[in-house]
Design a protein around this motif. Structure first.
Motif, PDB file in Angstrom:
ATOM      1  N   UNK A  17      29.727  68.509  12.261  1.00 11.90           N
ATOM      2  CA  UNK A  17      29.309  68.788  13.634  1.00 11.90           C
ATOM      3  C   UNK A  17      28.990  70.273  13.755  1.00 11.90           C
ATOM      4  N   UNK A  18      27.945  70.581  14.516  1.00 10.95           N
ATOM      5  CA  UNK A  18      27.579  71.973  14.735  1.00 10.95           C
ATOM      6  C   UNK A  18      26.582  72.517  13.739  1.00 10.95           C
ATOM      7  N   UNK A  19      25.812  71.642  13.129  1.00 10.70           N
ATOM      8  CA  UNK A  19      24.831  72.072  12.131  1.00 10.70           C
ATOM      9  C   UNK A  19      23.548  72.607  12.764  1.00 10.70           C
ATOM     10  N   UNK A  20      23.423  72.420  14.062  1.00  4.24           N
ATOM     11  CA  UNK A  20      22.212  72.906  14.729  1.00  4.24           C
ATOM     12  C   UNK A  20      21.178  71.815  14.912  1.00  4.24           C
ATOM     13  N   UNK A  21      20.277  72.052  15.843  1.00  2.10           N
ATOM     14  CA  UNK A  21      19.212  71.092  16.139  1.00  2.10           C
ATOM     15  C   UNK A  21      17.855  71.774  16.006  1.00  2.10           C
ATOM     16  N   UNK A  55      19.542  76.320  19.340  1.00  3.90           N
ATOM     17  CA  UNK A  55      19.844  75.559  18.122  1.00  3.90           C
ATOM     18  C   UNK A  55      21.260  75.008  18.102  1.00  3.90           C
ATOM     19  N   UNK A  56      22.196  75.733  18.711  1.00  2.68           N
ATOM     20  CA  UNK A  56      23.608  75.384  18.576  1.00  2.68           C
ATOM     21  C   UNK A  56      24.265  75.216  19.940  1.00  2.68           C
ATOM     22  N   UNK A  91      28.065  64.298  14.233  1.00  2.00           N
ATOM     23  CA  UNK A  91      27.850  64.463  15.671  1.00  2.00           C
ATOM     24  C   UNK A  91      26.717  65.445  15.908  1.00  2.00           C
ATOM     25  N   UNK A  92      25.744  65.051  16.699  1.00  2.00           N
ATOM     26  CA  UNK A  92      24.670  65.955  17.081  1.00  2.00           C
ATOM     27  C   UNK A  92      25.230  67.063  17.971  1.00  2.00           C
ATOM     28  N   UNK A  93      24.651  68.249  17.857  1.00  2.00           N
ATOM     29  CA  UNK A  93      25.072  69.368  18.697  1.00  2.00           C
ATOM     30  C   UNK A  93      24.944  69.012  20.174  1.00  2.00           C
ATOM     31  N   UNK A  94      25.950  69.441  20.957  1.00  2.00           N
ATOM     32  CA  UNK A  94      25.847  69.330  22.403  1.00  2.00           C
ATOM     33  C   UNK A  94      26.346  68.034  22.998  1.00  2.00           C
ATOM     34  N   UNK A  95      26.756  67.059  22.183  1.00  2.00           N
ATOM     35  CA  UNK A  95      27.244  65.808  22.760  1.00  2.00           C
ATOM     36  C   UNK A  95      28.670  65.990  23.259  1.00  2.00           C
ATOM     37  N   UNK A  96      29.070  65.116  24.181  1.00  2.00           N
ATOM     38  CA  UNK A  96      30.436  65.084  24.683  1.00  2.00           C
ATOM     39  C   UNK A  96      31.058  63.750  24.313  1.00  2.00           C
ATOM     40  N   UNK A  97      32.208  63.812  23.640  1.00  2.00           N
ATOM     41  CA  UNK A  97      32.918  62.609  23.229  1.00  2.00           C
ATOM     42  C   UNK A  97      34.085  62.413  24.192  1.00  2.00           C
ATOM     43  N   UNK A  98      34.078  61.330  24.950  1.00  2.00           N
ATOM     44  CA  UNK A  98      35.047  61.126  26.022  1.00  2.00           C
ATOM     45  C   UNK A  98      36.464  60.897  25.547  1.00  2.00           C
ATOM     46  N   UNK A  99      37.409  61.086  26.470  1.00  2.00           N
ATOM     47  CA  UNK A  99      38.827  60.863  26.178  1.00  2.00           C
ATOM     48  C   UNK A  99      39.069  59.443  25.674  1.00  2.00           C
ATOM     49  N   UNK A 100      39.955  59.316  24.679  1.00  2.00           N
ATOM     50  CA  UNK A 100      40.383  58.002  24.223  1.00  2.00           C
ATOM     51  C   UNK A 100      39.347  57.197  23.485  1.00  2.00           C
ATOM     52  N   UNK A 152      26.256  60.138  15.851  1.00  2.00           N
ATOM     53  CA  UNK A 152      26.333  60.145  17.315  1.00  2.00           C
ATOM     54  C   UNK A 152      25.294  61.110  17.872  1.00  2.00           C
ATOM     55  N   UNK A 153      24.352  60.584  18.620  1.00  2.00           N
ATOM     56  CA  UNK A 153      23.265  61.392  19.175  1.00  2.00           C
ATOM     57  C   UNK A 153      23.342  61.529  20.690  1.00  2.00           C
ATOM     58  N   UNK A 154      24.238  60.759  21.331  1.00  2.00           N
ATOM     59  CA  UNK A 154      24.369  60.797  22.788  1.00  2.00           C
ATOM     60  C   UNK A 154      25.844  60.876  23.176  1.00  2.00           C
ATOM     61  N   UNK A 155      26.101  61.256  24.426  1.00  2.00           N
ATOM     62  CA  UNK A 155      27.464  61.323  24.931  1.00  2.00           C
ATOM     63  C   UNK A 155      28.145  59.962  24.803  1.00  2.00           C
ATOM     64  N   UNK A 156      29.452  59.995  24.560  1.00  2.00           N
ATOM     65  CA  UNK A 156      30.256  58.776  24.434  1.00  2.00           C
ATOM     66  C   UNK A 156      31.212  58.705  25.615  1.00  2.00           C
TER      67      UNK A 156
END
Length: 249
Positions: A118-122, A153-154, A171-180, A189-193
């Protein structure tokens, strides 16, 4: 001459690190520079490197791992051959071997499997070119065509609390992975979860939710991941049963 000088500097840093943190160093070649090491029971294993970071007590950095410009909260673990940069790791969270994490905020009680990337840049997909030569001020090839960054980029990635991430996830940069939530092994993962979703695949899609919506709300209202250690000890029984078929009490 410069190679010998670098070797000498590295050797001196190893000696200084051992003298300052000998109680925490459990192997050879450990280097700790410009960092704040707090608390007790920290462990730095062979060839680990900590630079410009803050480490709280009861933290383990395993062999051949590096921590740069980051914060490792109390009761955290970083596996073997990991790179952790410009990021934060919340209490009671661990990251397994061979993971590379950059520009990421990770919550409490997270269980992260080996090989996370995660955090490789876009790169921009709507520009004439995806090459950073045209939008980045960094001299990628010894020169730059712009004096300011024309594309972010990051973007910061956010991983919530009590998240379980399987092996070899990207994980793509900038996504949010929800609690639990749970990310299946090998997912991209390219979109928020959403909170308490189970996702998998390339690209990752929602497979199902861990609980029905009313149960998810009940857990969110409890907000247990923000409780102190004494509360967790007193209420450990809540975490030792199937709550999908019974109330939390």
């Amino acid at each position: 001459m410069s190679i010998l000088l670098n070797v000498l500097k590295r050797f001196i840093l190893i000696i200084v690190s051992y003298v300052r943190y000998y109680k925490s160093i459990k192997g050879t070649g450990v280097r700790i520079k410009k960092s704040q090491i707090d608390g007790n029971n920290n462990i730095f294993n062979s060839n680990s490197f900590v630079l410009a970071s803050k480490i709280y007590g009861n933290t383990t950095v395993n062999s051949n791992s590096i921590v740069i410009n980051s914060t490792l909260s109390e009761f955290t673990k970083l596996g073997v051959n990991c790179a952790f940069a410009n990021s934060t790791l919340g209490e009671f969270s661990y990251i397994n071997d061979s993971s590379n994490v950059n520009n990421t905020k990770i919550g409490r009680f997270c269980s992260i499997g080996p090989g996370l990337k995660v955090g490789y840049g876009a790169h921009p997909v709507n520009f004439l070119s995806t090459s950073p030569l045209f939008y980045s001020s960094k001299p990628w090839f010894g020169f730059a065509l712009t004096n300011k960054d024309e594309y972010e980029e990051h973007a910061t990635t956010v991983i919530g609390n009590d998240v379980w991430i399987g092996a070899n996830v990207f994980l793509m940069d900038g996504v949010t992975i929800g609690n639990g939530s749970i990310i299946a092994a090998g997912a991209v993962v390219t979109k928020d979860v959403p909170d308490y979703a189970i996702v998998g695949g390339v690209p990752a899609k929602i497979i199902k939710y861990r609980f029905v919506s009313d149960k998810i709300k009940e857990i969110q209202n409890l907000n247990w991941w923000d409780k102190d250690l004494e509360w967790l000890k007193k209420n450990a029984h809540l975490f030792q049963k199937d709550i999908s078929i019974s109330p939390i009490k």
